[in-house]
Design a protein around this motif. Structure first.
Motif, short mmCIF file in Angstrom:
data_model
loop_
_atom_site.label_atom_id
_atom_site.label_comp_id
_atom_site.label_asym_id
_atom_site.label_seq_id
_atom_site.Cartn_x
_atom_site.Cartn_y
_atom_site.Cartn_z
N UNK A 60 39.32 96.11 19.18
CA UNK A 60 38.26 95.13 18.94
C UNK A 60 38.55 94.37 17.65
N UNK A 61 38.05 93.17 17.56
CA UNK A 61 38.38 92.29 16.45
C UNK A 61 37.58 92.57 15.19
N UNK A 62 36.51 93.31 15.29
CA UNK A 62 35.69 93.56 14.10
C UNK A 62 36.28 94.65 13.22
N UNK A 63 36.36 95.86 13.73
CA UNK A 63 36.85 96.97 12.92
C UNK A 63 38.16 97.56 13.43
N UNK A 64 38.48 97.32 14.67
CA UNK A 64 39.68 97.89 15.25
C UNK A 64 39.52 99.33 15.69
N UNK A 65 38.30 99.86 15.63
CA UNK A 65 38.07 101.27 15.97
C UNK A 65 37.96 101.51 17.47
N UNK A 66 37.53 100.51 18.21
CA UNK A 66 37.38 100.65 19.66
C UNK A 66 38.58 99.99 20.34
N UNK A 67 39.23 100.73 21.21
CA UNK A 67 40.39 100.22 21.95
C UNK A 67 39.99 100.13 23.42
N UNK A 68 40.35 99.02 24.04
CA UNK A 68 40.12 98.83 25.46
C UNK A 68 41.47 98.75 26.15
N UNK A 69 41.64 99.60 27.16
CA UNK A 69 42.86 99.61 27.96
C UNK A 69 42.52 99.07 29.34
N UNK A 96 44.21 107.37 15.95
CA UNK A 96 44.98 107.35 14.72
C UNK A 96 45.11 105.90 14.27
N UNK A 97 44.63 105.59 13.08
CA UNK A 97 44.66 104.23 12.58
C UNK A 97 46.04 103.70 12.26
N UNK A 98 47.03 104.58 12.16
CA UNK A 98 48.39 104.15 11.85
C UNK A 98 49.14 103.67 13.08
N UNK A 99 48.64 103.99 14.27
CA UNK A 99 49.32 103.65 15.51
C UNK A 99 48.80 102.35 16.10
N UNK A 100 49.61 101.72 16.92
CA UNK A 100 49.19 100.50 17.61
C UNK A 100 48.18 100.87 18.71
N UNK A 107 48.44 108.15 23.87
CA UNK A 107 48.05 109.51 23.46
C UNK A 107 46.75 109.95 24.11
N UNK A 108 45.82 109.02 24.26
CA UNK A 108 44.50 109.37 24.79
C UNK A 108 44.48 109.50 26.31
N UNK A 109 45.29 108.71 27.02
CA UNK A 109 45.14 108.62 28.47
C UNK A 109 46.33 109.11 29.28
N UNK A 110 47.49 109.23 28.70
CA UNK A 110 48.70 109.51 29.49
C UNK A 110 48.60 110.82 30.26
N UNK A 111 47.96 111.82 29.71
CA UNK A 111 47.86 113.11 30.40
C UNK A 111 46.96 113.04 31.63
N UNK A 112 46.04 112.07 31.64
CA UNK A 112 45.10 111.95 32.76
C UNK A 112 45.54 110.97 33.84
N UNK A 113 46.56 110.18 33.55
CA UNK A 113 47.04 109.22 34.53
C UNK A 113 48.20 109.81 35.31
N UNK A 114 48.18 109.64 36.63
CA UNK A 114 49.25 110.17 37.46
C UNK A 114 49.86 109.03 38.28
N UNK A 115 51.04 108.61 37.90
CA UNK A 115 51.79 107.62 38.64
C UNK A 115 53.22 108.14 38.78
N UNK A 116 53.44 109.09 39.69
CA UNK A 116 54.76 109.71 39.79
C UNK A 116 55.82 108.72 40.26
N UNK A 117 56.90 108.65 39.50
CA UNK A 117 58.03 107.80 39.88
C UNK A 117 57.85 106.33 39.64
#
Length: 128
Positions: A60-69, A96-100, A107-117
């Protein structure tokens, strides 16, 4: 096939996102033919194209704390990306504020997404 893990303890709700290459190709033709009247479908190029999952992340453009994927499965043709379903958006608090934003989403979603291959593209920026 469900692309989001319904057994995961998270605020994600299972959404029907095509997760197999054949399903993505078939959904790309059907979705675009049903939703867009003036869409011309060259089905041979879609069936020959490489299916991929695109996850576009934005802070988000205000604080950068909320990320939308924004998650979109589709095929990458010579003319560009052809979506196979309406985009699915998920917002969460930055880990983590140091990461893009893309690294935070991975980091937050990869374990829950399943797209094999399938290749998954994690991108940053304002343009979707």
């Amino acid at each position: 096939m469900l692309a989001l893990d319904p057994a995961a303890a998270s605020p994600f709700r299972p959404t029907d996102i095509p997760a197999a290459p054949e399903d993505i190709r078939a959904s790309a033709v059907a979705y675009n033919a049903a939703c867009f009247d003036d869409w011309y479908a060259d089905t041979r190029s879609i069936k020959a194209a490489a299916p991929t999952v695109r996850i576009h992340c934005n802070a988000d453009h205000r604080t950068g704390r909320i990320i939308t994927a924004v998650i979109t499965a589709g095929v990458r043709t010579a003319d560009g990306f052809v979506a196979a379903h309406p985009p699915v958006a998920h917002s969460f608090t930055r880990l983590d504020g140091r990461l893009t934003p893309a690294d935070n989403a991975r980091r937050a979603m990869a374990a829950r997404l399943r797209f094999p291959g399938l290749p998954v593209e994690w991108t940053d920026g304002r343009r979707v």
